[in-house]
Write a protein that holds these residues in place. Structure first.
Motif, mmCIF file in Angstrom:
data_model
loop_
_atom_site.group_PDB
_atom_site.id
_atom_site.type_symbol
_atom_site.label_atom_id
_atom_site.label_comp_id
_atom_site.label_asym_id
_atom_site.label_seq_id
_atom_site.Cartn_x
_atom_site.Cartn_y
_atom_site.Cartn_z
ATOM 1 N N ALA A 181 0.866 -1.174 0.000
ATOM 2 C CA ALA A 181 0.000 0.000 0.000
ATOM 3 C C ALA A 181 0.901 1.221 0.000
ATOM 4 O O ALA A 181 1.729 1.377 0.912
ATOM 5 N N ASP A 182 0.776 2.091 -1.000
ATOM 6 C CA ASP A 182 1.713 3.203 -1.102
ATOM 7 C C ASP A 182 1.146 4.493 -0.525
ATOM 8 O O ASP A 182 -0.006 4.563 -0.086
ATOM 9 N N GLN A 183 1.963 5.520 -0.536
ATOM 10 C CA GLN A 183 1.607 6.817 0.019
ATOM 11 C C GLN A 183 0.643 7.601 -0.868
ATOM 12 O O GLN A 183 0.125 8.641 -0.458
ATOM 13 N N HIS A 184 0.386 7.091 -2.067
ATOM 14 C CA HIS A 184 -0.613 7.696 -2.947
ATOM 15 C C HIS A 184 -2.017 7.181 -2.635
ATOM 16 O O HIS A 184 -2.995 7.641 -3.236
ATOM 17 N N GLY A 185 -2.095 6.194 -1.733
ATOM 18 C CA GLY A 185 -3.384 5.594 -1.428
ATOM 19 C C GLY A 185 -3.746 4.453 -2.353
ATOM 20 O O GLY A 185 -4.901 4.028 -2.410
ATOM 21 N N ARG A 186 -2.754 3.921 -3.065
ATOM 22 C CA ARG A 186 -2.995 2.814 -3.990
ATOM 23 C C ARG A 186 -2.557 1.494 -3.360
ATOM 24 O O ARG A 186 -1.577 1.443 -2.615
ATOM 25 N N LEU A 187 -3.291 0.418 -3.661
ATOM 26 C CA LEU A 187 -2.994 -0.911 -3.139
ATOM 27 C C LEU A 187 -2.606 -1.821 -4.299
ATOM 28 O O LEU A 187 -3.330 -1.916 -5.291
ATOM 29 N N ARG A 200 -10.385 1.713 -6.734
ATOM 30 C CA ARG A 200 -11.246 1.954 -5.579
ATOM 31 C C ARG A 200 -12.717 2.095 -5.999
ATOM 32 O O ARG A 200 -13.620 1.692 -5.255
ATOM 33 N N ALA A 201 -12.959 2.667 -7.152
ATOM 34 C CA ALA A 201 -14.334 2.914 -7.584
ATOM 35 C C ALA A 201 -15.087 1.626 -7.849
ATOM 36 O O ALA A 201 -16.248 1.461 -7.452
ATOM 37 N N SER A 202 -14.440 0.669 -8.503
ATOM 38 C CA SER A 202 -15.108 -0.584 -8.868
ATOM 39 C C SER A 202 -14.840 -1.707 -7.880
ATOM 40 O O SER A 202 -15.454 -2.772 -7.962
ATOM 41 N N ALA A 203 -13.876 -1.485 -6.947
ATOM 42 C CA ALA A 203 -13.457 -2.511 -5.984
ATOM 43 C C ALA A 203 -12.882 -3.735 -6.685
ATOM 44 O O ALA A 203 -12.960 -4.850 -6.173
ATOM 45 N N LYS A 204 -12.288 -3.508 -7.860
ATOM 46 C CA LYS A 204 -11.665 -4.597 -8.615
ATOM 47 C C LYS A 204 -10.208 -4.256 -8.902
ATOM 48 O O LYS A 204 -9.827 -3.081 -8.991
ATOM 49 N N PHE A 205 -9.411 -5.304 -9.048
ATOM 50 C CA PHE A 205 -7.994 -5.127 -9.349
ATOM 51 C C PHE A 205 -7.780 -5.154 -10.863
ATOM 52 O O PHE A 205 -8.387 -5.952 -11.582
ATOM 53 N N GLU A 206 -6.916 -4.279 -11.318
ATOM 54 C CA GLU A 206 -6.553 -4.207 -12.734
ATOM 55 C C GLU A 206 -5.070 -4.528 -12.878
ATOM 56 O O GLU A 206 -4.241 -4.064 -12.090
ATOM 57 N N ARG A 207 -4.746 -5.308 -13.883
ATOM 58 C CA ARG A 207 -3.350 -5.698 -14.094
ATOM 59 C C ARG A 207 -2.592 -4.586 -14.807
ATOM 60 O O ARG A 207 -3.039 -4.081 -15.838
ATOM 61 N N ILE A 208 -1.434 -4.188 -14.243
ATOM 62 C CA ILE A 208 -0.638 -3.122 -14.844
ATOM 63 C C ILE A 208 0.690 -3.637 -15.386
ATOM 64 O O ILE A 208 1.444 -2.889 -16.009
ATOM 65 N N SER A 209 0.987 -4.914 -15.138
ATOM 66 C CA SER A 209 2.203 -5.526 -15.661
ATOM 67 C C SER A 209 1.971 -7.019 -15.773
ATOM 68 O O SER A 209 1.256 -7.608 -14.952
ATOM 69 N N THR A 210 2.545 -7.650 -16.780
ATOM 70 C CA THR A 210 2.387 -9.093 -16.971
ATOM 71 C C THR A 210 3.624 -9.870 -16.527
ATOM 72 O O THR A 210 3.706 -11.074 -16.737
ATOM 73 N N ASP A 211 4.584 -9.202 -15.902
ATOM 74 C CA ASP A 211 5.811 -9.866 -15.470
ATOM 75 C C ASP A 211 5.627 -10.516 -14.098
ATOM 76 O O ASP A 211 4.950 -9.973 -13.224
ATOM 77 N N TYR A 212 6.239 -11.649 -13.914
ATOM 78 C CA TYR A 212 6.250 -12.350 -12.629
ATOM 79 C C TYR A 212 6.743 -11.401 -11.537
ATOM 80 O O TYR A 212 7.803 -10.792 -11.661
#
Length: 369
Positions: A181-187, A200-212
């Motif tokens: 959890a960062d200081q920007h309020g992102r998890l 936060r709006a949809s309560a769903k996680f979005e993938r931002i990288s496909t690397d292990y």
């Protein structure tokens, strides 16, 4: 008190003696081999196989091992003894995470999860029969909830003291490996198939990288990095970034690596031992420590054991390393070597103009400034 220009002569060379530094960070101009390097092993009372580390706000360094929890004050190691009437769920510890309020989370191998409160109380928040065990990492979100990444999946501990399984319906992979959890309020969640961030709006996680991604760490400027397969990659981060909180590097030990307060990258298993990458920003968005290391400790005489486990930067800026044989610390040294390539080492010294010093070796018939 000797001045910084006081010199000691010995057959091995010339060293300078100065007052202890007051900066709360390792001097980035000092070579790795010139830091004050202390090693504690079983001969000094240190436990072996330290697989988790954390520093709480009271200054204690906590160590998790297959034989229980220990704490260290810089001089003595002592087994943690819970208050009367309570005990740990198990001796095999999988994770320790310190919180800014002084609490310490304790995860177990094959068991549940405990919380040692700042006032000393020990509370079990997930028992041995729960589906919260074998925890890899724990993160406190901005609303006070706790997110756990484990072999059994991702779990969330809410304000009502309930555990909730977070799965595919929220866009989370079957098993997450790390959380942050960062200081920007992102998890963020790291997993086998990439890195995810919570919308936060949809309560769903979005993938931002496909690397292990087995580890998530921040550099001092707040840039997020994901580690896995011997590589650290820069991840999308809000702009402008906000500086990393001071306590983040103390919260838990990291296997993939940590950025110290000056932004230098310390990593392990590159392919063995300890590696230091100076000024990693020069490498762009992809760092491969085995290739890019500026300095290495990868020989048996340099470390207590080349099987290294974790790195942690404490609140004074010291770097701690755990290995299969014990615990090690790197800190600024009051005495630094000033290498002189002489043949015999029988030196004579004289002060020159300004801050210069002349060094002569009569037997070698050489002089240095």
């Amino acid at each position: 008190m000797p001045s910084p220009l006081t010199f000691l002569l010995c057959a091995a060379g010339v060293v300078s003696l100065g007052a202890a530094p007051v900066a709360r960070a390792l001097d980035p101009a000092t070579a790795l081999q010139d830091y004050h390097h202390t090693i504690w092993t079983s001969r000094d009372g240190a436990p072996a196989e330290i697989t988790s580390m954390a520093q709480t706000q009271d200054g204690w360094l906590w160590l998790g091992t297959p034989t229980g929890v220990y704490r260290f004050d810089g001089v003595r190691f002592e087994p943690y003894q819970p208050p009367a009437g309570s005990r740990l769920l198990h001796n095999r510890i999988s994770e320790l995470v310190a919180m800014p309020n002084g609490d310490l989370w304790i995860g177990y191998v094959g068991r549940g999860l405990s919380l040692r409160h700042a006032d000393g109380r020990l509370e079990h928040v997930a028992d041995a029969d729960s589906k919260v065990r074998d925890v890899f990492t724990l993160t406190r979100d901005r609303d006070g909830s706790i997110w756990a990444a484990s072999t059994l999946g991702t779990r969330r501990y809410d304000a009502q003291r309930r555990w909730q399984a977070i799965g595919r319906e929220a866009g989370v992979p079957a098993a997450s490996l790390t959380t942050l959890a960062d200081q920007h309020g992102r998890l963020y969640l790291g997993a086998d198939d990439g890195t995810y961030v919570l919308d936060r709006a949809s309560a769903k996680f979005e993938r931002i990288s496909t690397d292990y991604t087995v580890s998530l760490v921040e550099s001092p400027d707040g840039q997020l990095w994901g580690g896995g397969n011997g590589v650290l990659r820069k991840l999308p981060t809000p702009s402008p970034t906000i500086a990393r909180p001071d306590w983040l590097n103390q919260a838990e030990g990291h296997a993939a690596g940590i950025f110290d307060r000056d932004g230098n990258l310390w990593t392990l298993r590159c392919p063995r031992g300890l590696c230091l990458v100076r000024q990693p920003q020069r490498l762009g968005g992809r760092i491969q420590p085995a290739r890019d290391a500026s300095e290495k400790f990868d020989q048996p005489w340099q470390l207590s054991n080349l099987s290294t486990n974790l790195l942690l930067e404490d609140r004074l800026g010291n770097i701690w390393l755990s290995t299969q044989a014990g615990l090690e610390r790197f800190r600024n040294a009051a005495v630094l070597a000033a290498p002189v390539p002489g043949a015999d080492g029988f030196y004579r010294l004289a002060r020159g103009a300004g801050d210069t010093v002349w060094v002569t070796d009569v037997r070698a018939a050489q002089v240095w400034r």
